[in-house]
Design a protein around this motif. Structure first.
Motif, PDB file in Angstrom:
ATOM      1  N   LEU A 276      77.195  85.142  -1.509  1.00 59.12           N
ATOM      2  CA  LEU A 276      78.297  85.193  -0.554  1.00 59.12           C
ATOM      3  C   LEU A 276      79.539  84.478  -1.068  1.00 59.12           C
ATOM      4  CD1 LEU A 276      76.422  84.568   2.810  1.00 59.12           C
ATOM      5  CD2 LEU A 276      76.834  86.709   1.611  1.00 59.12           C
ATOM      6  N   SER A 277      79.368  83.532  -1.980  1.00 54.85           N
ATOM      7  CA  SER A 277      80.510  82.761  -2.448  1.00 54.85           C
ATOM      8  C   SER A 277      81.405  83.565  -3.396  1.00 54.85           C
ATOM      9  CB  SER A 277      80.024  81.481  -3.147  1.00 54.85           C
ATOM     10  OG  SER A 277      79.253  81.808  -4.307  1.00 54.85           O
ATOM     11  N   ARG A 278      80.828  84.555  -4.091  1.00 58.99           N
ATOM     12  CA  ARG A 278      81.635  85.388  -4.979  1.00 58.99           C
ATOM     13  C   ARG A 278      81.073  86.814  -4.991  1.00 58.99           C
ATOM     14  NH1 ARG A 278      79.251  85.741 -10.096  1.00 58.99           N
ATOM     15  NH2 ARG A 278      77.405  84.439 -10.383  1.00 58.99           N
ATOM     16  N   PRO A 279      81.315  87.562  -3.918  1.00 56.51           N
ATOM     17  CA  PRO A 279      80.790  88.935  -3.833  1.00 56.51           C
ATOM     18  C   PRO A 279      81.291  89.804  -4.982  1.00 56.51           C
ATOM     19  CG  PRO A 279      82.475  88.535  -2.161  1.00 56.51           C
ATOM     20  CD  PRO A 279      82.145  87.210  -2.753  1.00 56.51           C
ATOM     21  N   ASN A 280      80.375  90.518  -5.604  1.00 63.02           N
ATOM     22  CA  ASN A 280      80.683  91.337  -6.771  1.00 63.02           C
ATOM     23  C   ASN A 280      80.712  92.803  -6.345  1.00 63.02           C
ATOM     24  OD1 ASN A 280      80.808  92.664  -9.246  1.00 63.02           O
ATOM     25  ND2 ASN A 280      79.513  91.170 -10.279  1.00 63.02           N
ATOM     26  N   TYR A 281      81.858  93.246  -5.846  1.00 53.38           N
ATOM     27  CA  TYR A 281      81.965  94.604  -5.332  1.00 53.38           C
ATOM     28  C   TYR A 281      81.878  95.635  -6.448  1.00 53.38           C
ATOM     29  CZ  TYR A 281      83.422  92.379  -1.012  1.00 53.38           C
ATOM     30  OH  TYR A 281      83.461  91.600   0.112  1.00 53.38           O
TER      31      TYR A 281
ATOM     32  N   TYR B  11      80.882  98.578   3.616  1.00 51.26           N
ATOM     33  CA  TYR B  11      81.687  99.699   4.054  1.00 51.26           C
ATOM     34  C   TYR B  11      82.916  99.814   3.169  1.00 51.26           C
ATOM     35  CZ  TYR B  11      85.108 102.390   6.640  1.00 51.26           C
ATOM     36  OH  TYR B  11      86.062 103.301   6.990  1.00 51.26           O
ATOM     37  N   SER B  12      83.211 101.001   2.763  1.00 52.69           N
ATOM     38  CA  SER B  12      84.410 101.249   1.973  1.00 52.69           C
ATOM     39  C   SER B  12      84.915 102.636   2.268  1.00 52.69           C
ATOM     40  CB  SER B  12      84.125 101.124   0.472  1.00 52.69           C
ATOM     41  OG  SER B  12      85.276 101.462  -0.269  1.00 52.69           O
TER      42      SER B  12
ATOM     43  N   ARG C 125      85.117  95.872   3.122  1.00 54.59           N
ATOM     44  CA  ARG C 125      84.626  94.780   3.944  1.00 54.59           C
ATOM     45  C   ARG C 125      83.107  94.702   3.872  1.00 54.59           C
ATOM     46  NH1 ARG C 125      88.299  95.606   9.437  1.00 54.59           N
ATOM     47  NH2 ARG C 125      90.325  95.194   8.442  1.00 54.59           N
ATOM     48  N   ARG C 126      82.599  93.493   3.887  1.00 52.90           N
ATOM     49  CA  ARG C 126      81.160  93.259   3.875  1.00 52.90           C
ATOM     50  C   ARG C 126      80.790  92.430   5.092  1.00 52.90           C
ATOM     51  NH1 ARG C 126      77.719  90.282  -0.862  1.00 52.90           N
ATOM     52  NH2 ARG C 126      79.140  88.573  -0.401  1.00 52.90           N
ATOM     53  N   LEU C 127      79.826  92.914   5.857  1.00 50.29           N
ATOM     54  CA  LEU C 127      79.346  92.218   7.036  1.00 50.29           C
ATOM     55  C   LEU C 127      77.962  91.669   6.730  1.00 50.29           C
ATOM     56  CD1 LEU C 127      80.391  94.842   9.727  1.00 50.29           C
ATOM     57  CD2 LEU C 127      81.745  92.962   8.797  1.00 50.29           C
ATOM     58  N   VAL C 128      77.790  90.365   6.853  1.00 49.03           N
ATOM     59  CA  VAL C 128      76.538  89.706   6.484  1.00 49.03           C
ATOM     60  C   VAL C 128      75.941  89.024   7.711  1.00 49.03           C
ATOM     61  CG1 VAL C 128      75.443  88.009   4.972  1.00 49.03           C
ATOM     62  CG2 VAL C 128      77.414  89.330   4.151  1.00 49.03           C
ATOM     63  N   PHE C 129      74.646  89.272   7.954  1.00 54.90           N
ATOM     64  CA  PHE C 129      73.928  88.655   9.060  1.00 54.90           C
ATOM     65  C   PHE C 129      72.768  87.861   8.471  1.00 54.90           C
ATOM     66  CE2 PHE C 129      76.009  92.404  10.611  1.00 54.90           C
ATOM     67  CZ  PHE C 129      76.454  92.086  11.887  1.00 54.90           C
ATOM     68  N   ASP C 130      72.769  86.536   8.677  1.00 55.58           N
ATOM     69  CA  ASP C 130      71.675  85.740   8.128  1.00 55.58           C
ATOM     70  C   ASP C 130      70.447  85.838   9.032  1.00 55.58           C
ATOM     71  OD1 ASP C 130      72.134  84.089  10.307  1.00 55.58           O
ATOM     72  OD2 ASP C 130      73.290  82.617   9.153  1.00 55.58           O
ATOM     73  N   GLY C 131      69.377  85.188   8.603  1.00 53.69           N
ATOM     74  CA  GLY C 131      68.112  85.312   9.317  1.00 53.69           C
ATOM     75  C   GLY C 131      68.179  84.853  10.768  1.00 53.69           C
ATOM     76  N   SER C 132      68.841  83.717  11.014  1.00 52.05           N
ATOM     77  CA  SER C 132      68.905  83.190  12.381  1.00 52.05           C
ATOM     78  C   SER C 132      69.706  84.120  13.289  1.00 52.05           C
ATOM     79  CB  SER C 132      69.531  81.798  12.372  1.00 52.05           C
ATOM     80  OG  SER C 132      70.853  81.828  11.825  1.00 52.05           O
ATOM     81  N   ALA C 133      70.765  84.718  12.752  1.00 57.86           N
ATOM     82  CA  ALA C 133      71.569  85.649  13.547  1.00 57.86           C
ATOM     83  C   ALA C 133      70.766  86.894  13.906  1.00 57.86           C
ATOM     84  CB  ALA C 133      72.835  86.035  12.787  1.00 57.86           C
TER      85      ALA C 133
END
Length: 294
Positions: A144-149, A13-14, A257-265
């Protein structure tokens, strides 16, 4: 023949995109390391599979509600990893372009251009389509450690005045960019005008495109009743939206902002949604449960 790819869900989202350059080859240096390069390899217009019937209107007037909406495009990016090394890029491109062409016959205003922020010229000019190559692995963009926007911004289609022929006036309603990574993964990006397309319309358009790619009946079409229910007012000043939507026109820095949902979530969200007594969907998709949560 169907196109069956499983997307990796990422929500970006931006409130404002800042493109650092308009050149086709985009490079940047971060901490002394060369970043991946995005190279545009093809631009074309995808026309509807069938020309618009004569009985349909050649112009579509925007409604009053659409008239006062700020003229911006909403970006959306879907990421598809090539986990099994079975992706046939040429096949994917052909199915994608064919499904767009077939879907445009139902959503015919999307093949035209918005003019004067008041109407759409339904001229069957086609949808703006871009192909790009990225000399990196898809996982690097989603790290996730270095998001490249900056890289993500370059995945979204955009147009400069000198890019396309014929040079006709107006703004494209929808633009599509197919980004192909060295690993075989792809990122499919859309940029849709909020003047005519809200979230529901975009969802209906995407579902129709997927149905076309799979060879199944298309679920819907574009509802054009708004212009009759809420007729536009041409006497309004051009800058009336500045007074109607002042929060959207603030100047200054913005936050992405970036919202990340992994597989388990995602599995937990789907299970919780399906077990709810008030749930209207027995087996919700990942997109549905995340969208509902947000």
């Amino acid at each position: 023949m169907s196109l069956r790819l499983r997307p990796v869900f990422r929500c970006f989202y931006s409130c404002k995109f800042r493109f650092l350059t308009t050149q086709e080859n985009v490079q940047s240096v971060n901490g002394g390391m060369q970043e991946p390069e995005v190279k545009i390899i093809r631009r074309e217009m995808i026309k509807p599979a069938f020309r618009m019937p004569r009985q349909r209107k050649t112009t579509y007037k925007l409604s009053l509600l659409d008239q006062i909406i700020p003229p911006f495009h909403f970006p959306l990016v879907f990421f598809y990893p090539n986990n099994r090394n079975t992706g046939n890029i040429d096949l994917i491109k052909n199915i994608l372009k064919q499904s767009i062409a077939e879907t445009l016959t139902l959503f015919y205003p999307l093949a035209g251009k918005i003019k004067d922020d008041l109407w759409i010229d339904c001229n069957d000019e086609g949808m703006y389509y871009v192909e790009a190559r990225i000399n990196s692995h898809l996982s690097e963009v989603l790290d996730l450690s270095r998001p490249n926007y900056q890289m993500i911004y370059q995945l979204v289609p955009r147009v400069s005045p000198t890019e396309m022929e014929p040079k006709t006036e107006g703004v494209y309603v929808v633009m599509v960019q197919l980004n192909i990574f060295d690993c075989g993964g792809i990122a499919l990006a859309l940029s849709t005008s909020h003047k005519i397309m809200d979230g529901y319309t975009v969802d209906t358009f995407l579902k129709s495109g997927v149905a076309s790619a799979r060879g199944t009946p298309q679920p819907g079409h574009l509802n054009l009743a708004a212009s009759h229910l809420f007729p536009q007012n041409i006497s309004l000043p051009k800058d009336s939206k500045l007074f109607t939507w002042p929060p959207l026109f603030k100047e200054g820095d913005c936050v992405t902002r970036r919202l990340v949902f992994d597989g388990s979530a995602l599995v937990a969200l789907k299970a919780k949604a399906a077990s709810s007594s008030s749930s209207l969907v027995q087996n919700p998709t990942r997109i549905e449960v995340v969208s509902g949560l947000l």
